[in-house]
Design an enzyme around this catalytic site. Sequence first.
Site, short mmCIF file in Angstrom:
data_model
loop_
_atom_site.label_atom_id
_atom_site.label_comp_id
_atom_site.label_asym_id
_atom_site.label_seq_id
_atom_site.Cartn_x
_atom_site.Cartn_y
_atom_site.Cartn_z
N ARG A 28 11.01 -12.07 -5.86
CA ARG A 28 9.62 -11.71 -5.54
C ARG A 28 8.98 -10.84 -6.61
O ARG A 28 8.08 -10.06 -6.33
CB ARG A 28 9.52 -11.01 -4.18
CG ARG A 28 9.79 -11.91 -3.00
CD ARG A 28 9.44 -11.19 -1.70
NE ARG A 28 9.99 -11.88 -0.54
CZ ARG A 28 10.36 -11.27 0.59
NH1 ARG A 28 10.22 -9.97 0.71
NH2 ARG A 28 10.84 -11.96 1.59
N ARG A 32 3.12 -8.75 -4.58
CA ARG A 32 2.24 -7.74 -4.01
C ARG A 32 2.43 -6.32 -4.52
O ARG A 32 1.55 -5.48 -4.32
CB ARG A 32 2.40 -7.74 -2.48
CG ARG A 32 1.96 -9.03 -1.83
CD ARG A 32 2.20 -9.00 -0.33
NE ARG A 32 3.63 -8.94 -0.03
CZ ARG A 32 4.12 -8.76 1.20
NH1 ARG A 32 3.29 -8.60 2.22
NH2 ARG A 32 5.42 -8.73 1.40
N ARG A 41 -5.64 -11.76 -6.15
CA ARG A 41 -5.72 -12.29 -4.79
C ARG A 41 -7.05 -11.95 -4.14
O ARG A 41 -7.64 -12.77 -3.43
CB ARG A 41 -4.56 -11.77 -3.95
CG ARG A 41 -4.59 -12.31 -2.53
CD ARG A 41 -3.27 -12.16 -1.82
NE ARG A 41 -3.35 -12.65 -0.45
CZ ARG A 41 -2.31 -12.81 0.35
NH1 ARG A 41 -1.10 -12.52 -0.08
NH2 ARG A 41 -2.46 -13.26 1.57
N ASP A 78 6.09 -20.88 -2.46
CA ASP A 78 6.65 -20.50 -1.18
C ASP A 78 7.60 -21.58 -0.70
O ASP A 78 7.39 -22.76 -0.98
CB ASP A 78 5.54 -20.29 -0.14
CG ASP A 78 6.03 -19.59 1.11
OD1 ASP A 78 6.43 -20.30 2.07
OD2 ASP A 78 6.05 -18.36 1.14
N TYR A 152 11.76 -22.26 10.42
CA TYR A 152 10.30 -22.14 10.46
C TYR A 152 9.67 -23.40 11.06
O TYR A 152 8.69 -23.32 11.82
CB TYR A 152 9.74 -21.90 9.06
CG TYR A 152 10.02 -20.53 8.51
CD1 TYR A 152 9.16 -19.47 8.76
CD2 TYR A 152 11.15 -20.29 7.73
CE1 TYR A 152 9.41 -18.20 8.25
CE2 TYR A 152 11.41 -19.03 7.22
CZ TYR A 152 10.54 -18.00 7.47
OH TYR A 152 10.80 -16.74 6.97
#
Length: 344
Positions: A28, A32, A41, A78, A152
């Site tokens: 990652r 963020r 973003r 993703d 998921y």
Amino acid sequence: MASMPTNKRLLGVLKGERHDPPPAWMMRQAGRYLPEYRALRADKGGFLDLVYDPEAAAEITLQPLRRFPFEAAILFSDILIVPYALGQDLRFVAGEGPRLSPTLDTTDLGNLTRHAERLDPIYETVRLVKAALDPSITLLGFAGSPWTVATYMVAGQGSKDQMAARVMAYTDRERFAALIEAIGEMTVDYLSGQVEAGADAVQLFDSWSGSLAPEEFARWVIEPNARIVSAFKARHPDVPVIGFPKGAGEKLPAYVAGTGVDAVGIDETIDPDWAHANLPANLPVQGNLDPLLLIAGGERLEAAVDRVKNAFAGRPHIFNLGHGIDKSTPIANVETMIARVRGE
């Protein structure tokens, strides 16, 4: 895997070379915790908007390499792109995470319409990154492993215990096996497409493998990943595959032996000395600093970096976290970690 000379140190480690200091990247790492990511973003829109804008996704992939001397770029995307290509609708809810519909606990996979073209923008992102990347940097593609992706798809969202998928795997084994097979087949195509677009190596993320009992782990983690590795290697025999079965614990040696991965990522719950002692000699290992130590910083961070490095000094090693970096991580602590890894 036979080692071929390369100017990419990290790729060399995946092919069996030892380097001191070890090359490093972070799961990652594109995301963020970086202010430049947050600014992009805010300008471009939601997460999925960024993933499906190849120029924006390529920019995000490259951002951490402008700040830090990482030796790999990890594709910004993703793991749920595969369910999207298999026909589920995908959206990301602010503050809550991904949502897939219809859920496969009540809907048959055969009722969905596949859209393989939904993978095309990801390949374009890989091409753009490859064109801009320094030749010494390894470009990593990735996909989710079938068990994690299935959790998921069955529930329509993430969960703490993956109960819906685990129950379905026990009670409707044939239908669950068909789902796992479909994910695996699409994953081979997806990883192959990334390599054809320029990826040097790929990683299989099995983030929820730790929720399974041993027999279920063998059935839904080891067997499907073995099929993926075998089929992928038939197409790309010289491209390394990193397996990352988070939470595997004492099942890690069985995972390595059963799947045929070229390297294994280990999470922060595994003692690195145990891993070194119990995994095959000279198997490349990736990991395994606790991501929360990057928030804590200070002497404990530096000591933990040293412990990981020392534990794996006798084998090919890629320094990494035990899982993804947290969004609240101070930039200065990442800089401290890298300097410590490099002996600076």
